[in-house]
Design a protein around this motif. Sequence first.
Motif, PDB file in Angstrom:
ATOM      1  N   GLU A   1      10.853   5.774  17.741  1.00 28.94           N
ATOM      2  CA  GLU A   1      11.180   7.009  17.019  1.00 28.94           C
ATOM      3  C   GLU A   1      12.541   7.511  17.499  1.00 28.94           C
ATOM      4  OE1 GLU A   1       8.039   9.870  17.484  1.00 28.94           O
ATOM      5  OE2 GLU A   1       6.524   8.429  16.855  1.00 28.94           O
ATOM      6  N   PRO A   2      13.325   8.153  16.596  1.00 24.74           N
ATOM      7  CA  PRO A   2      14.647   8.639  16.995  1.00 24.74           C
ATOM      8  C   PRO A   2      14.592   9.511  18.252  1.00 24.74           C
ATOM      9  CG  PRO A   2      14.370   8.839  14.632  1.00 24.74           C
ATOM     10  CD  PRO A   2      13.029   8.427  15.202  1.00 24.74           C
ATOM     11  N   GLY A   3      15.496   9.214  19.177  1.00 20.60           N
ATOM     12  CA  GLY A   3      15.572   9.966  20.418  1.00 20.60           C
ATOM     13  C   GLY A   3      14.652   9.472  21.515  1.00 20.60           C
TER      14      GLY A   3
ATOM     15  N   ILE B   1       3.236   3.066  24.727  1.00 25.16           N
ATOM     16  CA  ILE B   1       4.285   3.944  25.237  1.00 25.16           C
ATOM     17  C   ILE B   1       4.583   4.994  24.166  1.00 25.16           C
ATOM     18  CG2 ILE B   1       6.697   4.101  25.968  1.00 25.16           C
ATOM     19  CD1 ILE B   1       6.453   1.156  26.894  1.00 25.16           C
ATOM     20  N   PRO B   2       4.641   6.267  24.536  1.00 22.58           N
ATOM     21  CA  PRO B   2       4.965   7.298  23.542  1.00 22.58           C
ATOM     22  C   PRO B   2       6.283   6.993  22.827  1.00 22.58           C
ATOM     23  CG  PRO B   2       4.199   8.315  25.561  1.00 22.58           C
ATOM     24  CD  PRO B   2       4.363   6.841  25.859  1.00 22.58           C
ATOM     25  N   LYS B   3       6.310   7.221  21.532  1.00 21.71           N
ATOM     26  CA  LYS B   3       7.444   7.055  20.631  1.00 21.71           C
ATOM     27  C   LYS B   3       7.705   5.606  20.210  1.00 21.71           C
ATOM     28  CE  LYS B   3       9.491  11.414  21.502  1.00 21.71           C
ATOM     29  NZ  LYS B   3      10.656  12.223  21.279  1.00 21.71           N
ATOM     30  N   VAL B   4       6.892   4.646  20.663  1.00 22.79           N
ATOM     31  CA  VAL B   4       7.015   3.286  20.143  1.00 22.79           C
ATOM     32  C   VAL B   4       6.386   3.259  18.760  1.00 22.79           C
ATOM     33  CG1 VAL B   4       6.196   0.906  20.379  1.00 22.79           C
ATOM     34  CG2 VAL B   4       7.133   2.099  22.354  1.00 22.79           C
ATOM     35  N   ARG B   5       7.143   2.810  17.767  1.00 21.33           N
ATOM     36  CA  ARG B   5       6.659   2.729  16.391  1.00 21.33           C
ATOM     37  C   ARG B   5       6.027   1.374  16.097  1.00 21.33           C
ATOM     38  NH1 ARG B   5      11.380   4.691  12.346  1.00 21.33           N
ATOM     39  NH2 ARG B   5      11.564   6.829  13.053  1.00 21.33           N
TER      40      ARG B   5
END
Length: 79
Positions: free
Chosen positions: A11-13, A63-67
């Motif tokens: 995810e962006p950022g 992992i958080p924010k892995v798409r």
Amino acid sequence: MVGAVVFISVEPGGEEGVAEALKNMPEVKEACLVYGPYDVVAIVSTDTLENLEKTVVEKIRKIPKVRDTTTLVISRLIK
């Protein structure tokens, strides 16, 4: 040993946070931020194909924010 190249969309950022999480995984030998269709590339090495699957499915993908991930299993290391 079983090696793989794991392409990771984030995810962006979220690139730095994902890279930091990868850095703390003993199975991850290298982690790189990249430009292109993926955001992070990880070089992973485990003792079995089963442990490679666990590393990708139960660790990296959580992992958080892995798409999304795309994993290429290395058939033969040349150098």
